[in-house]
Design an enzyme around this catalytic site. Structure first.
Site, mmCIF file in Angstrom:
data_model
loop_
_atom_site.group_PDB
_atom_site.id
_atom_site.type_symbol
_atom_site.label_atom_id
_atom_site.label_comp_id
_atom_site.label_asym_id
_atom_site.label_seq_id
_atom_site.Cartn_x
_atom_site.Cartn_y
_atom_site.Cartn_z
ATOM 1 N N LEU A 15 0.828 -1.209 0.000
ATOM 2 C CA LEU A 15 0.000 0.000 0.000
ATOM 3 C C LEU A 15 0.863 1.260 0.000
ATOM 4 O O LEU A 15 0.350 2.368 -0.118
ATOM 5 C CB LEU A 15 -0.889 0.033 1.250
ATOM 6 N N GLY A 16 2.164 1.069 0.169
ATOM 7 C CA GLY A 16 3.043 2.237 0.235
ATOM 8 C C GLY A 16 3.260 2.707 1.661
ATOM 9 O O GLY A 16 3.344 3.905 1.925
ATOM 10 N N ASP A 151 -0.919 -11.060 10.262
ATOM 11 C CA ASP A 151 0.116 -12.046 9.941
ATOM 12 C C ASP A 151 0.668 -12.624 11.245
ATOM 13 O O ASP A 151 0.858 -11.879 12.224
ATOM 14 C CB ASP A 151 1.331 -11.397 9.243
ATOM 15 N N LYS A 191 -15.450 0.867 -0.388
ATOM 16 C CA LYS A 191 -15.847 -0.084 0.654
ATOM 17 C C LYS A 191 -14.995 0.078 1.915
ATOM 18 O O LYS A 191 -13.756 0.029 1.856
ATOM 19 C CB LYS A 191 -15.701 -1.520 0.116
ATOM 20 N N THR A 192 -15.642 0.250 3.048
ATOM 21 C CA THR A 192 -14.908 0.506 4.294
ATOM 22 C C THR A 192 -14.727 -0.754 5.152
ATOM 23 O O THR A 192 -13.982 -0.729 6.124
ATOM 24 C CB THR A 192 -15.631 1.569 5.154
ATOM 25 N N PRO A 194 -13.151 -3.723 4.829
ATOM 26 C CA PRO A 194 -11.815 -4.257 5.111
ATOM 27 C C PRO A 194 -11.070 -3.425 6.154
ATOM 28 O O PRO A 194 -10.370 -3.965 7.019
ATOM 29 C CB PRO A 194 -11.108 -4.201 3.753
ATOM 30 N N CYS A 383 27.686 -0.541 -12.006
ATOM 31 C CA CYS A 383 28.186 -1.760 -11.375
ATOM 32 C C CYS A 383 28.335 -2.880 -12.419
ATOM 33 O O CYS A 383 29.262 -2.835 -13.222
ATOM 34 C CB CYS A 383 27.295 -2.134 -10.198
ATOM 35 N N HIS A 520 27.201 2.680 -6.942
ATOM 36 C CA HIS A 520 25.760 2.859 -7.175
ATOM 37 C C HIS A 520 25.352 4.295 -6.839
ATOM 38 O O HIS A 520 24.906 4.559 -5.716
ATOM 39 C CB HIS A 520 24.967 1.883 -6.302
ATOM 40 N N GLU A 522 22.823 5.856 -7.597
ATOM 41 C CA GLU A 522 21.376 6.000 -7.359
ATOM 42 C C GLU A 522 21.030 6.045 -5.881
ATOM 43 O O GLU A 522 20.028 6.644 -5.498
ATOM 44 C CB GLU A 522 20.595 4.879 -8.072
#
Ligand code: GLN
Length: 571
Positions: A15-16, A151, A191-192, A194, A383, A520, A522
């Site tokens: 979901l981020g 979980d 939809k709420t 969940p 690399c 690297h 980045e």
């Protein structure tokens, strides 16, 4: 003393949560707080370094050489504090630490249990992670709990963070739960349910969230927010709509508009100046004002590409934002190049071969590099990309037939790239590589200082020295450097300590922009300032896109080049 904001996730993964934690960090930082972020991962591996990139996505490398979760990359891109190995820990590390203590008799004969021993260890790791230097700690530490509520794996982490409210007392902790509010097209509704169920699971554990961040593909109207408020027992103003946006760098602003910072400050009893998000607003203004387009081909193993190169994609985007260009990255499967050739690459303004491991698709990457060299297309090899550029040059220019990296052909007569203990094995002599049987952390990792040669492209970009992060095992073979240099390859950067090759390039009047880097870059790119190497690369690609390049290939050459004999096989 550090105060804590815990972020849990519900309903589904991906979901981020990492971006939400990072954005919250940026928002709190904009109110003058010293902030850090910690990620707890509920798997048994010690770190993600040995995990398949297909399963886990990018392995982010910190300055101190820790191989960590990719969310740490988001944290560094949003907040000022640099991450280190203390900012990410796993269930594996917690159990390892507890079992070592037990073997040393530190529990004085007690039965060692999940509660309190594992949960106490988790809390100790959280306190340790709240430090931002050896004598300074964050005012607020945001702690992201990996996984999804419900979980089995994450239960000890949730129990540990529940206990922290009890342990630290009032106004020291704040709980934020991120959930999904899906839009069902058939019902035409958001939809709420969940979210309600996910918060129920959290409350069963004993955690009542202070805020719920609701992810949806659209803005969540008041009616739905009211419903979530009522069923989840959270005030309506604390039900936040986190809708899809065009740039992740817009999220701090979205959270601020819904007064998330005020809500958190209130629950932590902090009174602070108003948020100042002007740097983010300036960035977004630039982002929305991109008139030019530049097309990059990223050539690699297809399955790995998207999730594995988060930081690289971000780094390209950052450079684009700072050059008013929209950077589009197309992922080109190098195995496809092996079977159908390089013709697809003619559509692009620049070619990039990123880092990677394993021999699948290697020859296709080498063909893509030949194509960039011959057709004077801006090329960046990172690399593995640099290593293969050396192999390509050795085979096709320096007349070293079947040159290779010993990673892919242990018997090559020209090991231009090899483990250091293999460097002297030239022309057939057999010596096996000595890899430690411990597969974790056996690489050159983290920050290292690089000395740059004057009058080079690298010098224009960096000046005399730079610090960049590393993650690799194989090195350019110094014994073969004179031969490669004589054929025209320029080695323009070396490690300060051991003179290992760090940068290769071509003479600037022969190719408009061709560079390979063993490190690297980045991992160091930041949206606020971008990174000089990516800026230079994108500038070169723009020059080509706009027909301004002073050197161009006369005719696009796609001929078949000399290939290695090594059969490519599946990893
Ligand atoms: N596989 C190469 C090495 O280990 C390159 C690694 C990388 O690209 N990160 O040296």
């Amino acid at each position: 003393m550090t105060k804590f904001v815990f972020i849990t996730g519900g309903v589904v993964s991906s979901l981020g949560k990492g971006i939400a934690a990072a954005s919250l960090g940026a928002l709190l930082e904009s109110r003058g707080l010293k902030v850090t972020v910690i990620k707890m991962d509920p798997y048994l591996n010690m770190d993600p370094g040995t995990m398949s990139p297909f399963q886990h996505g990018e392995v982010f490398v910190t300055e101190d050489g820790a191989e960590t979760d990719l969310d740490l990359g988001h944290y560094e891109r949003f907040i000022a504090t640099r991450m280190s190995r203390i900012n990410n820990f796993t269930t594996g590390q917690i159990y390892d630490s507890v079992i070592r203590k037990e073997r040393k008799g530190q529990y004085l004969g007690k039965t060692v249990q999940v509660v309190p021993h594992i949960t106490n260890e988790i809390q100790d790791f959280i306190f340790r992670g709240a430090k931002i230097s050896h004598d300074d700690e964050a005012e607020v530490a945001i702690v992201e709990v990996g996984g999804t509520v419900g979980d089995i794996e994450s239960l000890p982490f949730l129990e540990a963070i529940r206990q922290m409210a009890l342990r630290l007392g009032d106004s020291m902790t704040c709980y934020v739960h991120l959930t999904l509010v899906p839009f069902l097209a058939s019902a035409g509704e958001l939809k709420t349910k969940p979210t309600q169920h996910s918060v129920q699971r959290l409350r069963e554990i004993g955690i009542l969230p202070n805020l719920i961040l609701c992810r949806a593909d659209r803005f969540i109207p008041d009616d739905e927010r009211k419903k979530i408020s009522l069923f989840c027992n959270v005030r309506e103003e604390a039900v936040i709509s986190v809708y899809d946006v065009d740039s992740i760098y817009r999220i701090p602003r979205i959270l601020c508009e819904q007064r998330v910072d005020d809500l958190i400050c209130r629950s932590l009893n902090l009174s602070l100046p108003e948020a100042d998000l002007s740097i983010w607003d300036d960035l977004l203004a630039k982002f929305s004002n991109t008139s030019r387009i530049v097309k990059i081909a990223m050539v690699g193993k297809y399955v790995e590409l998207r999730e594995s190169y988060k930081s690289l994609n971000e780094a390209l985007t950052h450079a684009g934002i700072h050059r008013q260009a929209k950077v589009t990255v197309d992922y080109i499967d190098s195995e496809m190049i092996q079977s159908v050739g390089t013709s697809k690459l003619t559509e692009f303004d620049a070619i990039l071969v990123p880092g990677g491991f394993g021999e699948r698709g290697i020859e296709g990457k080498i063909e893509a590099i030949s194509f960039a060299r011959l057709n004077k297309i801006p090329f960046l090899g990172i690399c593995l990309g640099m290593q293969l550029a050396v192999v390509e040059f050795a085979r096709n220019v320096a007349k070293m037939p079947l040159a290779n990296s010993t990673e892919f052909d242990a018997k090559t007569g020209f090991p231009v790239i090899a483990l250091i203990n293999e460097w002297t094995r030239i022309d057939g002599e057999k010596e096996r590589r000595h890899l430690s049987s411990d597969k974790g952390g056996t690489m050159r990792l983290g920050n290292q200082k690089i000395k740059i040669k004057p009058d080079s492209l690298a010098f224009k970009i960096y000046g005399e020295t730079t610090l960049e992060r590393h993650r690799h095992r194989y090195e350019c073979n110094n014994i073969l450097l004179p031969k490669l240099e004589a054929a025209g390859l320029i080695f323009s950067g070396f490690t300060e300590k051991d003179s290992l090759v760090e940068v290769i390039e071509f003479c600037q009047n022969q190719h408009p922009w061709f560079m390979g880097v063993q490190f690297h870059p980045e991992f160091k790119s930041n949206p606020r300032a971008s990174h000089p190497l990516f800026l230079s690369f994108i500038e070169a690609a723009l020059r080509r896109a706009e027909g301004l390049s002073n050197i161009s290939g006369s005719q696009l050459k796609t001929k078949k080049l000399f290939k290695g004999t090594h059969e490519t096989s599946r990893l």
